[in-house]
Design a protein around this motif. Structure first.
Motif, PDB file in Angstrom:
ATOM      1  N   THR A 147       0.830  -1.205   0.000  1.00  0.00           N
ATOM      2  CA  THR A 147       0.000   0.000   0.000  1.00  0.00           C
ATOM      3  C   THR A 147       0.868   1.260   0.000  1.00  0.00           C
ATOM      4  OG1 THR A 147      -1.851   1.128   1.063  1.00  0.00           O
ATOM      5  CG2 THR A 147      -0.257   0.071   2.531  1.00  0.00           C
ATOM      6  N   TYR A 148       0.382   2.276  -0.673  1.00  0.00           N
ATOM      7  CA  TYR A 148       1.065   3.563  -0.723  1.00  0.00           C
ATOM      8  C   TYR A 148       0.621   4.482   0.405  1.00  0.00           C
ATOM      9  CZ  TYR A 148       2.875   2.416  -5.324  1.00  0.00           C
ATOM     10  OH  TYR A 148       3.538   1.829  -6.360  1.00  0.00           O
ATOM     11  N   TRP A 149      -0.518   4.184   1.003  1.00  0.00           N
ATOM     12  CA  TRP A 149      -0.988   4.953   2.157  1.00  0.00           C
ATOM     13  C   TRP A 149      -1.790   4.040   3.063  1.00  0.00           C
ATOM     14  CZ3 TRP A 149      -3.056   5.863  -2.697  1.00  0.00           C
ATOM     15  CH2 TRP A 149      -4.390   5.509  -2.867  1.00  0.00           C
ATOM     16  N   PHE A 150      -1.910   4.487   4.303  1.00  0.00           N
ATOM     17  CA  PHE A 150      -2.635   3.713   5.306  1.00  0.00           C
ATOM     18  C   PHE A 150      -3.297   4.705   6.252  1.00  0.00           C
ATOM     19  CE2 PHE A 150      -3.032   1.373   9.290  1.00  0.00           C
ATOM     20  CZ  PHE A 150      -3.570   0.184   8.847  1.00  0.00           C
ATOM     21  N   ASN A 151      -4.604   4.799   6.172  1.00  0.00           N
ATOM     22  CA  ASN A 151      -5.389   5.660   7.054  1.00  0.00           C
ATOM     23  C   ASN A 151      -6.331   4.768   7.852  1.00  0.00           C
ATOM     24  OD1 ASN A 151      -4.213   7.687   5.471  1.00  0.00           O
ATOM     25  ND2 ASN A 151      -5.967   7.804   4.136  1.00  0.00           N
ATOM     26  N   TYR A 152      -6.447   5.007   9.140  1.00  0.00           N
ATOM     27  CA  TYR A 152      -7.331   4.158   9.939  1.00  0.00           C
ATOM     28  C   TYR A 152      -8.113   4.968  10.959  1.00  0.00           C
ATOM     29  CZ  TYR A 152      -4.177   4.506  13.900  1.00  0.00           C
ATOM     30  OH  TYR A 152      -3.430   4.988  14.938  1.00  0.00           O
ATOM     31  N   ASN A 153      -9.230   4.388  11.357  1.00  0.00           N
ATOM     32  CA  ASN A 153     -10.049   4.922  12.449  1.00  0.00           C
ATOM     33  C   ASN A 153     -10.501   3.717  13.267  1.00  0.00           C
ATOM     34  OD1 ASN A 153     -11.580   6.472  14.134  1.00  0.00           O
ATOM     35  ND2 ASN A 153     -13.325   6.575  12.748  1.00  0.00           N
ATOM     36  N   ALA A 154     -10.008   3.601  14.483  1.00  0.00           N
ATOM     37  CA  ALA A 154     -10.322   2.465  15.347  1.00  0.00           C
ATOM     38  C   ALA A 154     -11.189   2.920  16.513  1.00  0.00           C
ATOM     39  CB  ALA A 154      -9.036   1.837  15.890  1.00  0.00           C
ATOM     40  N   THR A 155     -12.269   2.165  16.769  1.00  0.00           N
ATOM     41  CA  THR A 155     -13.137   2.451  17.908  1.00  0.00           C
ATOM     42  C   THR A 155     -13.381   1.159  18.683  1.00  0.00           C
ATOM     43  OG1 THR A 155     -15.081   2.193  16.506  1.00  0.00           O
ATOM     44  CG2 THR A 155     -14.312   4.431  16.870  1.00  0.00           C
ATOM     45  N   ILE A 156     -13.400   1.280  20.004  1.00  0.00           N
ATOM     46  CA  ILE A 156     -13.650   0.139  20.885  1.00  0.00           C
ATOM     47  C   ILE A 156     -14.823   0.524  21.788  1.00  0.00           C
ATOM     48  CG2 ILE A 156     -12.738  -1.327  22.725  1.00  0.00           C
ATOM     49  CD1 ILE A 156      -9.958  -0.926  21.485  1.00  0.00           C
ATOM     50  N   PHE A 157     -15.788  -0.373  21.870  1.00  0.00           N
ATOM     51  CA  PHE A 157     -16.961  -0.165  22.709  1.00  0.00           C
ATOM     52  C   PHE A 157     -16.943  -1.160  23.851  1.00  0.00           C
ATOM     53  CE2 PHE A 157     -17.957   1.573  18.625  1.00  0.00           C
ATOM     54  CZ  PHE A 157     -18.729   2.693  18.893  1.00  0.00           C
ATOM     55  N   GLY A 158     -17.532  -0.789  24.970  1.00  0.00           N
ATOM     56  CA  GLY A 158     -17.558  -1.670  26.133  1.00  0.00           C
ATOM     57  C   GLY A 158     -18.655  -1.293  27.099  1.00  0.00           C
ATOM     58  N   ILE A 159     -18.743  -2.102  28.144  1.00  0.00           N
ATOM     59  CA  ILE A 159     -19.724  -1.829  29.200  1.00  0.00           C
ATOM     60  C   ILE A 159     -19.016  -1.778  30.542  1.00  0.00           C
ATOM     61  CG2 ILE A 159     -21.747  -2.745  28.075  1.00  0.00           C
ATOM     62  CD1 ILE A 159     -21.285  -5.387  29.493  1.00  0.00           C
TER      63      ILE A 159
END
Length: 159
Positions: A147-159
């Motif tokens: 890959t020439y680029w790598f963009n990410y958005n990570a979200t974690i949900f919990g209780i």
């Protein structure tokens, strides 16, 4: 009278602020990898659970949006951690991103993980290397190849 109004105003502010819970950041480590299989060979005891690749959307030529998920959405869950970043290179790279929650201490019980990745190839995977759903910690590795680029958005949900 003024003192009573001040006390009521203070109580209203405190009760409003109590509704907004702190959202933690996810610790990240980003690496360029020459040989992903060599990494796996060096870590034979590493137990990995692959995240579900719920969608791979070709946005236009050589631009892919990949959505990795783990767990399921449940009643009463809340956002407990998030992180995002973007990077690019002049030549295609194999990359590995390690996401760790919590960054310190004890986290919430994890119910659902969502990672959106935007990259120039459709080659990649994500897997859990420690912790997981129903636990209070998790470490996830996201790999992207050529890959020439790598963009990410990570979200974690919990209780």
């Amino acid at each position: 009278m003024a003192r009573t109004l001040l006390i009521i105003a203070t109580l209203l502010i405190v009760s409003t602020l109590a509704k907004f819970e702190y959202v933690s950041e996810i610790s990240t480590k980003f690496e360029l990898v020459d040989n992903i299989e060599a990494f796996r060979a060096k870590n034979p005891k590493l137990i990995v659970r692959e995240l579900q690749k719920s969608s791979v959307e070709e946005r236009n030529q050589a631009r892919y949006n990949i959505h990795y998920t783990l767990g399921r959405i449940t009643n009463g869950q809340r956002l407990v951690a998030q992180n995002s970043n973007r990077t690019s290179w002049p030549t295609a790279q194999n990359t590995r991103l390690t996401l760790t929650y919590p960054t310190s201490g004890i986290g919430s019980s994890i119910t659902f993980v969502s990672i959106h990745v935007d990259q120039s190839s459709n080659m990649g995977t994500a897997y859990v290397t420690a912790g997981g759903i129903g636990q209070r910690a998790i470490r996830i590795v996201v790999e992207a190849n050529q890959t020439y680029w790598f963009n990410y958005n990570a979200t974690i949900f919990g209780i």
